[in-house]
Write a protein that holds these residues in place. Structure first.
Motif, PDB file in Angstrom:
ATOM      1  N   HIS A  31       4.356  20.167 -13.065  1.00 21.71           N
ATOM      2  CA  HIS A  31       5.370  19.071 -13.778  1.00 21.71           C
ATOM      3  C   HIS A  31       5.262  18.091 -13.513  1.00 21.71           C
ATOM      4  O   HIS A  31       5.498  16.513 -12.515  1.00 21.71           O
ATOM      5  N   ILE A  32       6.655  16.789 -15.090  1.00 20.82           N
ATOM      6  CA  ILE A  32       6.708  15.606 -14.161  1.00 20.82           C
ATOM      7  C   ILE A  32       7.677  15.065 -14.293  1.00 20.82           C
ATOM      8  O   ILE A  32       9.047  15.380 -15.173  1.00 20.82           O
ATOM      9  N   SER A  33       7.928  14.987 -13.387  1.00 19.89           N
ATOM     10  CA  SER A  33       9.995  15.163 -12.890  1.00 19.89           C
ATOM     11  C   SER A  33      10.337  13.450 -13.365  1.00 19.89           C
ATOM     12  O   SER A  33      10.121  12.233 -13.603  1.00 19.89           O
ATOM     13  N   LEU A  34      11.359  13.914 -13.734  1.00 23.53           N
ATOM     14  CA  LEU A  34      12.334  12.581 -14.528  1.00 23.53           C
ATOM     15  C   LEU A  34      14.272  12.687 -14.007  1.00 23.53           C
ATOM     16  O   LEU A  34      14.544  11.631 -14.930  1.00 23.53           O
ATOM     17  N   ASP A  35      13.997  13.107 -12.704  1.00 29.15           N
ATOM     18  CA  ASP A  35      14.715  12.976 -11.734  1.00 29.15           C
ATOM     19  C   ASP A  35      15.178  11.757 -11.318  1.00 29.15           C
ATOM     20  O   ASP A  35      13.857  10.793 -11.200  1.00 29.15           O
ATOM     21  N   GLY A  36      16.418  11.453 -10.849  1.00 27.13           N
ATOM     22  CA  GLY A  36      16.102   9.707 -10.370  1.00 27.13           C
ATOM     23  C   GLY A  36      17.828   9.406 -11.066  1.00 27.13           C
ATOM     24  O   GLY A  36      18.156   9.750 -10.878  1.00 27.13           O
ATOM     25  N   GLY A 196      27.487  18.074 -14.878  1.00 24.95           N
ATOM     26  CA  GLY A 196      26.628  16.424 -14.275  1.00 24.95           C
ATOM     27  C   GLY A 196      24.888  17.640 -14.767  1.00 24.95           C
ATOM     28  O   GLY A 196      24.918  19.121 -14.565  1.00 24.95           O
ATOM     29  N   LEU A 197      23.929  16.823 -14.376  1.00 22.06           N
ATOM     30  CA  LEU A 197      22.825  16.851 -14.641  1.00 22.06           C
ATOM     31  C   LEU A 197      23.035  17.511 -13.093  1.00 22.06           C
ATOM     32  O   LEU A 197      22.228  16.928 -12.130  1.00 22.06           O
ATOM     33  N   THR A 198      22.990  18.628 -12.802  1.00 22.01           N
ATOM     34  CA  THR A 198      22.884  18.860 -11.406  1.00 22.01           C
ATOM     35  C   THR A 198      21.769  19.705 -10.344  1.00 22.01           C
ATOM     36  O   THR A 198      21.604  19.817  -9.669  1.00 22.01           O
ATOM     37  N   ARG A 199      21.220  19.627 -11.379  1.00 28.26           N
ATOM     38  CA  ARG A 199      19.532  20.372 -11.089  1.00 28.26           C
ATOM     39  C   ARG A 199      18.393  19.298 -12.046  1.00 28.26           C
ATOM     40  O   ARG A 199      18.864  19.209 -12.687  1.00 28.26           O
ATOM     41  N   GLU A 200      17.162  19.766 -11.032  1.00 26.13           N
ATOM     42  CA  GLU A 200      16.127  18.735 -11.940  1.00 26.13           C
ATOM     43  C   GLU A 200      15.850  18.602 -12.983  1.00 26.13           C
ATOM     44  O   GLU A 200      15.991  19.725 -13.746  1.00 26.13           O
ATOM     45  N   VAL A 201      15.418  17.864 -13.660  1.00 29.14           N
ATOM     46  CA  VAL A 201      15.037  17.666 -15.321  1.00 29.14           C
ATOM     47  C   VAL A 201      13.449  16.967 -14.997  1.00 29.14           C
ATOM     48  O   VAL A 201      13.391  16.229 -14.550  1.00 29.14           O
ATOM     49  N   CYS A 202      12.842  17.980 -15.564  1.00 26.90           N
ATOM     50  CA  CYS A 202      11.548  18.012 -15.677  1.00 26.90           C
ATOM     51  C   CYS A 202      10.300  17.907 -17.473  1.00 26.90           C
ATOM     52  O   CYS A 202      10.737  18.139 -17.957  1.00 26.90           O
ATOM     53  N   LEU A 203       9.255  17.589 -17.108  1.00 23.38           N
ATOM     54  CA  LEU A 203       8.496  17.957 -18.665  1.00 23.38           C
ATOM     55  C   LEU A 203       7.643  18.605 -17.879  1.00 23.38           C
ATOM     56  O   LEU A 203       7.252  18.525 -16.737  1.00 23.38           O
ATOM     57  N   VAL A 204       7.132  19.419 -18.160  1.00 18.47           N
ATOM     58  CA  VAL A 204       5.875  20.608 -18.281  1.00 18.47           C
ATOM     59  C   VAL A 204       5.132  20.903 -19.233  1.00 18.47           C
ATOM     60  O   VAL A 204       5.484  20.948 -20.556  1.00 18.47           O
TER      61      VAL A 204
END
Ligand code: GCB
Length: 609
Positions: A31-36, A196-204
């Motif tokens: 997966h491609i992380s969109l965290d940060g 909030g966005l309390t856990r990860e966001v990503c592209l799979v």
């Protein structure tokens, strides 16, 4: 793994989620992380969502405004009253309350925006995945609404194949954590409403036809075989599917049917080492078809109830547990990372636990994965807590959706042995019908685990010292599990030794809560509330009482760590914290920690108290 389209259509029918498909077990996928850092705008009046006539901007084909449009580089002649580029940033994943002191008590809408590039690979599909957002999330990509998700602790996603640009995709998410009466949970809880966005966001990124789900379990009725189902999604469904366990040299190939579903079984012999807390052995399981391959580590064990016994791999087990909130008390805020999971479960291990109750909502996926690795059995729960709206069909639909999202995410985890559908709900016919629907659904989704709920104790009006557990819902659970606060909300410590119990069901008894508040470092006589001495004495007395309780098969005292609660307002003692932790907000263990540890050290060698 990604869940099947049919399940998603079912969810859509319940009206609770708009997501196109659910991506699951992303930790086993590339997966491609969109965290940060994400830019954010706090929007207490919902100015970015509604126009001045209170109509949502996103509800019409030609919107005249709305923050989701993410207007950038606006000409000086245009009136635009927001600017993500010039806004401050929040870190994702994390709650907003513990990142910006102005947001500490905030309950309302916050808009998040992230820009990202993406190079599309041919013959692939892309899903935008959220591991959780509390409580409601409206998601927009490049000005287009992808959908809404309701429920603060479970994963959801949207297919974005063909919707991504090479440069500067704008992903905007409005997260709203306002508590609502008909919500799950409802308005009143004893925990902090972190937003909030309390856990990860990503592209799979997956192939066009991919393994959407794979369920792999030791057969509960016939543990001489591993059984499971695989669900493919995409245009080429009737493909051969191979499931292998290389370390055991097991392999089976079956062909998926026209709906993309394949069932398989693998005979096992004595070479299979069962998963248990003492020996948390997992095996790599590979599911592959000509277009896709997925691998994850899975442990094999059975769990069942026989009479008043809980049997793990056919052997009686006593559950040495503790409750946990998903919170890092020392850093502050929601726990979200593998490190947080290690800290919390590490303390449970120090107590000599073999069991943890993840209260009162689904915790992040790292918890169950680490529990698999460390050898801890888990009780997982949905936030059907106290007095929710039993007669509102949308409340039931939302509870069912959260249950499905949790069970689908974690049903390959050997650590999870109980799905809990509720905590301390008031007895009524409507309530029991609501909870029965959840039990049925849990069993449909996973016939291999126990289903229960934390029930309540009632007083016998005729006898001040008799406590009764007679909830009619107890007829539908595998365990007789209930919370009791004799010595804290129910009299003082001296009452504990006098209590007589009347339990209506001959099922294994698991006391899912008992406890007392104590401020770490506050000392005094055993009779003085909020001292470590009172808490330790309550634990000693309660353990003595429980040893004599018929069918007593385990307990999860309340609670491992102090946790924030806006209900706890006693100055210089609580200051916004529920102090029933065995570990204080400073990470220091209280005296009662060692009382419980002493009991668990003793029980570790025994199967009966
Ligand atoms: C309970 C609840 C739990 C509370 C606890 C307390 O019965 O299940 O959520 O935090 O009591 O401390 O009062």
């Amino acid at each position: 793994m990604i869940r099947s389209l049919c399940l998603v259509l079912l969810l859509a029918n319940l009206g609770a989620v708009d997501a196109a498909t659910i991506v699951n077990h992303i930790l086993s996928r590339t997966h491609i992380s969109l965290d940060g850092k994400w830019n954010y705008i706090v929007d207490p009046y919902d100015s970015g969502y509604y126009d001045y006539r209170s109509q949502p901007y996103d509800a019409v084909p030609q919107p005249t405004g709305g923050y989701f449009q993410d207007r950038r580089n606006v000409p000086a002649t245009d009136l635009v009253e927001y600017n993500f580029d010039r806004s401050a940033t929040l870190v994702v994943p994390r709650d907003w309350n513990s990142q910006d002191s102005r947001l500490f008590y905030y309950e309302g809408a916050v808009w998040y925006r992230r820009l990202f590039d993406y190079s599309a690979a041919p013959h692939t599909r892309v899903f935008l995945h959220f591991s959780a957002a509390n409580y409601q999330a409206d998601v927009y990509l490049n000005g287009e609404k992808l959908g809404r998700h309701t429920g603060g602790f479970t994963p959801f996603d949207f297919e974005v194949t063909g919707k991504l640009k090479e440069h500067e995709n704008s992903l905007v998410v409005r997260v709203d954590n306002r508590r609502i009466a008909e919500g799950v949970p409802t308005l009143n809880t004893d925990w902090w409403n972190y937003g909030g966005l309390t856990r990860e966001v990503c592209l799979v990124v997956v192939p066009e036809t991919f393994v959407a789900d794979a369920v792999v379990q030791l057969d509960r009725k016939n543990p001489a075989q591993i059984r499971g189902t695989v669900q493919l999604a995409g245009p080429q469904l009737q493909q051969p599917v191979t499931v292998t366990v290389p370390e055991l040299r097991l392999s089976a190939t079956v062909t998926a049917d026209a709906a993309g579903r394949a069932e398989f079984s693998l005979p096992v012999d004595s070479a299979l080492q069962r998963w248990s807390p003492e020996h948390p052995r997992t095996y790599e399981v590979v599911v592959s078809c000509p277009t896709d391959r997925l691998a994850e580590r899975i442990g094999f064990r059975t769990i069942e109830v026989r009479g008043d016994n809980i049997l793990l791999n056919g052997q009686s087990v006593f559950l040495r547990g503790v409750c946990l909130h998903e919170e890092n008390p020392v850093r502050g805020g929601r726990a979200y990372s593998p490190e947080d999971a290690r800290q919390l479960l590490g303390w449970a291990k120090e107590l000599n636990c073999n069991f943890v109750r993840l209260a009162h909502y689904p915790h992040n996926e790292y918890m169950a994965r680490l529990a698999d690795e460390m050898g801890l059995l888990l009780w997982e729960e949905i936030p059907v807590y106290w007095t929710i709206h039993w007669n509102d069909p949308s409340t039931l639909a939302n509870a069912l959706q959260q249950l499905e999202e949790l069970v689908t995410r974690d049903r390959n985890r050997a650590s999870v042995i109980v799905w809990s559908v509720a905590n301390e709900t008031p007895v009524s016919a409507e309530r029991t019908a609501f909870l029965r629907r959840l039990v049925e659904r849990a069993r449909e989704l996973d016939g291999t685990r126990l289903v229960s709920a934390a029930m309540e104790v009632h007083k016998d009006p005729a006898d001040g010292n008799t406590r009764i557990v007679e909830d009619p819902f107890g007829a539908f659970t595998d365990l007789l599990s209930f919370n009791e606060y004799v010595g804290w909300y129910d009299g003082n410590i001296d009452r504990i030794g006098k209590v007589e119990w009347r339990l209506k069901y001959d099922k294994p008894v698991v006391i899912t809560e008992f406890g007392a508040d104590a401020l770490q470092g506050l000392h005094g006589p055993e009779t003085a509330r909020f001292t470590e001495e009172y808490q330790a004495a309550l634990y000693r007395e309660t353990i003595g009482m429980l040893r004599k309780l018929p069918h007593f098969r385990g307990t999860t005292p309340w609670i491992l760590c102090d946790f924030r609660s806006p209900k706890r307002n006693l100055p210089q003692v609580q200051d916004g914290w529920n102090r029933k932790g065995l570990v204080g907000e400073n990470g220091i263990k209280k005296s009662a920690f060692f009382v419980l540890k002493g009991f668990y050290d003793e029980m570790a060698g025994a199967t009966k108290p």
